[in-house]
Enzyme design. Structure first.
Site, PDB file in Angstrom:
ATOM      1  N   PHE A  57     107.298  68.648  63.863  1.00 13.46           N
ATOM      2  CA  PHE A  57     107.295  69.824  62.982  1.00 13.46           C
ATOM      3  C   PHE A  57     107.621  71.127  63.703  1.00 13.46           C
ATOM      4  CE2 PHE A  57     102.908  69.030  64.390  1.00 13.46           C
ATOM      5  CZ  PHE A  57     102.581  70.251  64.965  1.00 13.46           C
ATOM      6  N   ARG A  85      87.423  81.479  64.699  1.00 16.43           N
ATOM      7  CA  ARG A  85      87.881  80.135  64.323  1.00 16.43           C
ATOM      8  C   ARG A  85      87.053  79.596  63.152  1.00 16.43           C
ATOM      9  NH1 ARG A  85      92.685  78.292  65.762  1.00 16.43           N
ATOM     10  NH2 ARG A  85      91.861  76.183  65.671  1.00 16.43           N
ATOM     11  N   THR A  91      92.576  73.687  60.110  1.00 11.97           N
ATOM     12  CA  THR A  91      94.026  73.855  60.012  1.00 11.97           C
ATOM     13  C   THR A  91      94.555  73.434  58.647  1.00 11.97           C
ATOM     14  OG1 THR A  91      94.228  73.499  62.392  1.00 11.97           O
ATOM     15  CG2 THR A  91      96.231  73.226  61.084  1.00 11.97           C
ATOM     16  N   HIS A 115      96.814  82.431  61.947  1.00 14.94           N
ATOM     17  CA  HIS A 115      96.655  81.788  63.256  1.00 14.94           C
ATOM     18  C   HIS A 115      95.573  82.542  64.005  1.00 14.94           C
ATOM     19  CE1 HIS A 115      97.523  80.293  67.304  1.00 14.94           C
ATOM     20  NE2 HIS A 115      97.383  81.552  67.676  1.00 14.94           N
TER      21      HIS A 115
END
Length: 149
Positions: A57, A85, A91, A115
C-alpha cells in the site's frame, strides 16, 4: 517536556475537522508549539513513511498524503506520545473505540483522518523532518501550574 508530531491527513482537512481535532488536544491540556498547512511533496511523504516502503500500500499512501493539504503540528505535554495515541485510536477506524478521533471520524484504514508519532524517538525524527528548529516555538502556557505538579 515531551513532544509529538501530529498530522491531520487530507481526508481530515477536506472534511473540515481541523478545529475539532486541535480542540481535543487543547482541551486535554497539551500545548501547540508548531503548526502549518501544507501540500506534501512526494519526497517528504516517502521519507516520512520510509519504514513502510516495502508494503503493497506504500505508493497509494504516498499518493494520498500528497493529494491535498495536510496540517502538520508539534504538540507538547507530559506523556504526550502515549496519550495522543490513545486519543487518536486504532489505525483501523472500525476497531477504534468511540470517543477516539478515528473512532468518531475515521471511515477506513486508508482514510483514518490523522497520524501521530508512535514513540518518543519517532516523534523526534518526524518533527525534524517536517519542521525547522526555528519553526517550533518555546513559550510558557499560563495554565501549566494548573496541569502539572
Amino acid at each position: 517536556m515531551e513532544r509529538t508530531f501530529i498530522m491531520i491527513k487530507p481526508d481530515g482537512v477536506q472534511r473540515q475537522l481541523i478545529g475539532e481535532i486541535v480542540g481535543r488536544f487543547e482541551k486535554k491540556g497539551f500545548k501547540l508549539v508548531a503548526m502549518k498547512v501544507m501540500t506534501v511533496s512526494q519526497e517528504l511523504a516517502e521519507k516520512h513513511y520510509e519504514a513502510l516502503n516495502d508494503k503493497p500500500f506504500f505508493s497509494g499512501l504516498v499518493n494520498f498524503i500528497c493529494s491535498s493539504p495536510v496540517v502538520a503540528m508539534v504538540w507538547e505535554g507530559n506523556s504526550i506520545v502515549s496519550t495522543s495515541r490513545q486519543m487518536i485510536g486504532a489505525t483501523d477506524p472500525h476497531a477504534a473505540a468511540p470517543g477516539t478521533i478515528r473512532g468518531d471520524y475515521g471511515v477506513s484504514v486508508g482514510r483514518n483522518i490523522i497520524h501521530g508519532s508512535d514513540a518518543i524517538e519517532t516523534a523526534k525524527r518526524e518533527i525534524s523532518l517536517w519542521f525547522k528548529d526555528e519553526e517550533v516555538n518555546e513559550w510558557d502556557a499560563t495554565l501549566n501550574p494548573w496541569l502539572y505538579e
